[in-house]
Write an enzyme that holds these catalytic residues in place. Structure first.
Site, PDB file in Angstrom:
ATOM      1  N   GLY A  55     -12.878  -6.653  -2.617  1.00  0.00           N
ATOM      2  CA  GLY A  55     -11.919  -6.258  -1.573  1.00  0.00           C
ATOM      3  C   GLY A  55     -12.124  -6.899  -0.211  1.00  0.00           C
ATOM      4  O   GLY A  55     -11.252  -6.825   0.652  1.00  0.00           O
ATOM      5  N   ASP A 110     -14.394  -3.326   2.484  1.00  0.00           N
ATOM      6  CA  ASP A 110     -12.986  -3.267   2.874  1.00  0.00           C
ATOM      7  C   ASP A 110     -12.613  -1.935   3.509  1.00  0.00           C
ATOM      8  O   ASP A 110     -11.998  -1.894   4.557  1.00  0.00           O
ATOM      9  CB  ASP A 110     -12.068  -3.607   1.678  1.00  0.00           C
ATOM     10  CG  ASP A 110     -12.337  -2.759   0.431  1.00  0.00           C
ATOM     11  OD1 ASP A 110     -13.237  -1.893   0.461  1.00  0.00           O
ATOM     12  OD2 ASP A 110     -11.650  -2.978  -0.578  1.00  0.00           O
ATOM     13  N   ASP A 113     -13.932   5.285   2.509  1.00  0.00           N
ATOM     14  CA  ASP A 113     -13.049   6.394   2.135  1.00  0.00           C
ATOM     15  C   ASP A 113     -13.901   7.648   1.940  1.00  0.00           C
ATOM     16  O   ASP A 113     -14.276   8.293   2.913  1.00  0.00           O
ATOM     17  CB  ASP A 113     -12.283   5.971   0.871  1.00  0.00           C
ATOM     18  CG  ASP A 113     -11.249   6.990   0.414  1.00  0.00           C
ATOM     19  OD1 ASP A 113     -10.896   7.873   1.198  1.00  0.00           O
ATOM     20  OD2 ASP A 113     -10.796   6.894  -0.749  1.00  0.00           O
ATOM     21  N   LYS A 141     -10.878   5.753   6.399  1.00  0.00           N
ATOM     22  CA  LYS A 141     -10.049   6.959   6.210  1.00  0.00           C
ATOM     23  C   LYS A 141     -10.990   8.131   6.403  1.00  0.00           C
ATOM     24  O   LYS A 141     -11.842   8.373   5.552  1.00  0.00           O
ATOM     25  CB  LYS A 141      -9.546   7.036   4.767  1.00  0.00           C
ATOM     26  CG  LYS A 141      -8.366   6.220   4.410  1.00  0.00           C
ATOM     27  CD  LYS A 141      -7.918   6.642   2.997  1.00  0.00           C
ATOM     28  CE  LYS A 141      -7.436   5.460   2.207  1.00  0.00           C
ATOM     29  NZ  LYS A 141      -7.171   5.779   0.797  1.00  0.00           N
ATOM     30  N   PHE A 162      -2.704   5.599   0.423  1.00  0.00           N
ATOM     31  CA  PHE A 162      -3.281   4.538  -0.382  1.00  0.00           C
ATOM     32  C   PHE A 162      -2.686   3.208   0.065  1.00  0.00           C
ATOM     33  O   PHE A 162      -1.483   2.997  -0.004  1.00  0.00           O
ATOM     34  CB  PHE A 162      -3.084   4.752  -1.881  1.00  0.00           C
ATOM     35  CG  PHE A 162      -4.010   3.874  -2.674  1.00  0.00           C
ATOM     36  CD1 PHE A 162      -5.330   4.244  -2.876  1.00  0.00           C
ATOM     37  CD2 PHE A 162      -3.578   2.650  -3.157  1.00  0.00           C
ATOM     38  CE1 PHE A 162      -6.217   3.411  -3.556  1.00  0.00           C
ATOM     39  CE2 PHE A 162      -4.458   1.806  -3.840  1.00  0.00           C
ATOM     40  CZ  PHE A 162      -5.775   2.192  -4.043  1.00  0.00           C
ATOM     41  N   VAL A 163      -3.551   2.326   0.541  1.00  0.00           N
ATOM     42  CA  VAL A 163      -3.075   1.060   1.105  1.00  0.00           C
ATOM     43  C   VAL A 163      -3.543  -0.138   0.275  1.00  0.00           C
ATOM     44  O   VAL A 163      -4.562  -0.073  -0.409  1.00  0.00           O
ATOM     45  CB  VAL A 163      -3.548   0.895   2.570  1.00  0.00           C
ATOM     46  CG1 VAL A 163      -2.889   1.940   3.463  1.00  0.00           C
ATOM     47  CG2 VAL A 163      -5.069   0.960   2.683  1.00  0.00           C
ATOM     48  N   ASP A 169      -6.817  -3.709  -3.166  1.00  0.00           N
ATOM     49  CA  ASP A 169      -6.012  -3.758  -4.382  1.00  0.00           C
ATOM     50  C   ASP A 169      -5.592  -2.390  -4.880  1.00  0.00           C
ATOM     51  O   ASP A 169      -6.162  -1.361  -4.514  1.00  0.00           O
ATOM     52  CB  ASP A 169      -6.823  -4.407  -5.502  1.00  0.00           C
ATOM     53  CG  ASP A 169      -7.911  -3.465  -6.036  1.00  0.00           C
ATOM     54  OD1 ASP A 169      -8.711  -2.971  -5.217  1.00  0.00           O
ATOM     55  OD2 ASP A 169      -7.934  -3.205  -7.255  1.00  0.00           O
ATOM     56  N   ARG A 175      -3.964  -8.014  -3.601  1.00  0.00           N
ATOM     57  CA  ARG A 175      -5.027  -8.466  -2.702  1.00  0.00           C
ATOM     58  C   ARG A 175      -4.565  -9.625  -1.810  1.00  0.00           C
ATOM     59  O   ARG A 175      -5.109  -9.857  -0.744  1.00  0.00           O
ATOM     60  CB  ARG A 175      -6.246  -8.944  -3.513  1.00  0.00           C
ATOM     61  CG  ARG A 175      -6.960  -7.851  -4.278  1.00  0.00           C
ATOM     62  CD  ARG A 175      -8.358  -8.333  -4.660  1.00  0.00           C
ATOM     63  NE  ARG A 175      -8.960  -7.547  -5.733  1.00  0.00           N
ATOM     64  CZ  ARG A 175      -9.674  -6.443  -5.544  1.00  0.00           C
ATOM     65  NH1 ARG A 175      -9.845  -5.961  -4.330  1.00  0.00           N
ATOM     66  NH2 ARG A 175     -10.214  -5.822  -6.553  1.00  0.00           N
TER      67      ARG A 175
HETATM   68  P1  IMP Z   1     -15.332   5.251  -1.237  1.00  0.00           P
HETATM   69  O1  IMP Z   1     -16.487   4.959  -2.157  1.00  0.00           O
HETATM   70  O2  IMP Z   1     -14.567   6.473  -1.649  1.00  0.00           O
HETATM   71  O3  IMP Z   1     -15.693   5.271   0.220  1.00  0.00           O
HETATM   72  O4  IMP Z   1     -14.267   4.135  -1.461  1.00  0.00           O
HETATM   73  C1  IMP Z   1     -14.488   2.846  -1.182  1.00  0.00           C
HETATM   74  C2  IMP Z   1     -13.786   1.955  -2.182  1.00  0.00           C
HETATM   75  O5  IMP Z   1     -12.631   2.581  -2.746  1.00  0.00           O
HETATM   76  C3  IMP Z   1     -13.301   0.751  -1.435  1.00  0.00           C
HETATM   77  O6  IMP Z   1     -14.272  -0.280  -1.478  1.00  0.00           O
HETATM   78  C4  IMP Z   1     -12.031   0.430  -2.171  1.00  0.00           C
HETATM   79  O7  IMP Z   1     -12.291  -0.475  -3.210  1.00  0.00           O
HETATM   80  C5  IMP Z   1     -11.532   1.727  -2.734  1.00  0.00           C
HETATM   81  N1  IMP Z   1     -10.443   2.331  -1.906  1.00  0.00           N
HETATM   82  C6  IMP Z   1     -10.482   3.494  -1.219  1.00  0.00           C
HETATM   83  N2  IMP Z   1      -9.312   3.744  -0.602  1.00  0.00           N
HETATM   84  C7  IMP Z   1      -8.504   2.701  -0.907  1.00  0.00           C
HETATM   85  C8  IMP Z   1      -7.145   2.365  -0.558  1.00  0.00           C
HETATM   86  O8  IMP Z   1      -6.416   3.061   0.159  1.00  0.00           O
HETATM   87  N3  IMP Z   1      -6.681   1.199  -1.085  1.00  0.00           N
HETATM   88  C9  IMP Z   1      -7.429   0.380  -1.889  1.00  0.00           C
HETATM   89  N4  IMP Z   1      -8.682   0.647  -2.214  1.00  0.00           N
HETATM   90  C10 IMP Z   1      -9.231   1.806  -1.742  1.00  0.00           C
HETATM   91 MG    MG Z   2     -11.016  -1.543  -4.903  1.00  0.00          MG
END
Ligand code: IMP
Ligand code: MG
Length: 190
Positions: A55, A110, A113, A141, A162-163, A169, A175
């Site tokens: 990403g 990227d 979340d 986020k 969701f972006v 992606d 991407r």
């Molecule tokens: P986390 O582990 O929940 O913090 O999420 C991180 C990973 O989830 C990122 O590296 C992304 O690959 C994916 N992700 C989370 N939110 C989004 C979104 O809105 N769009 C695309 N990928 C996301």
């Molecule tokens: Mg991803």
């Protein structure tokens, strides 16, 4: 509250994207500012930039292109086998190659979340004893954070949507878009 002006995506993407959340110009300006910040904070040091696949491709390229610091670049592959838009079990698909012991490490991702990815990866990197470890993400986020982690450098705070685009992606698609757009819920619900 004033509603943000809705920017329509190019016609080709209107079936799949609701709107443009961050334009190409906004990204370019913000990424340049982040580069300047990094350059100031790490002046005189050599960085090891560790980027998470896949990403970060566009963000990473733009972030380091004008960074006037000596740096070495490496990648960690991490895949989240979740269902579509949810973060699931994390699996490492590529391990770090460079030795980061005693080094100044900048971890680039990227989006921050839930925080599960950054938490897992920083725990793993800390075991390798870097001198310092900072994190830089394009997007954050705050709404869905479940882990106690933060990023040192953040491009944009975004709402719980969701972006896709600019590296991000959905099922490996989108991407290549030069902007960050909001995916239509019907695309990921089906
Ligand atoms: P986390 O582990 O929940 O913090 O999420 C991180 C990973 O989830 C990122 O590296 C992304 O690959 C994916 N992700 C989370 N939110 C989004 C979104 O809105 N769009 C695309 N990928 C996301
Ligand atoms: Mg991803």
């Amino acid at each position: 509250m004033t509603a943000a002006k809705k920017i329509l995506p190019p016609a080709r993407w209107r079936g799949e994207l609701e709107r443009v959340l961050i334009t190409e110009e906004q990204i370019a300006r913000r990424v340049r500012a982040l580069t300047t910040e990094l350059q100031r904070d790490f002046a005189g040091r050599e960085l090891v930039v560790v980027s998470l696949l896949s990403g970060t491709v566009m963000f990473l390229a733009d972030l380091i292109r004008h960074l006037e610091l000596p740096l070495r670049l490496d990648f960690i592959g991490v895949s989240s086998y979740g269902s579509g838009t949810e973060t699931g079990e994390l699996v490492f698909t590529k391990e770090l190659k460079l030795d980061v012991r005693g080094r100044d490490v900048l971890l680039v991702d990227d989006i921050l979340d839930t925080g599960k990815t950054i938490r897992r990866v920083t725990e793993k990197l800390r075991l390798l004893k870097p001198r310092c470890l900072k994190t830089c993400v394009l997007l954050e986020k705050k709404a869905r954070r479940s882990e106690k982690v933060r990023a040192d450098y953040v491009g944009f705070q975004i709402p719980d949507l969701f972006v896709v685009g600019y590296g991000l992606d959905y099922a490996e698609r989108y991407r290549n878009l030069p902007f960050v757009g909001v995916l239509k819920p019907e695309i990921y619900r089906t």
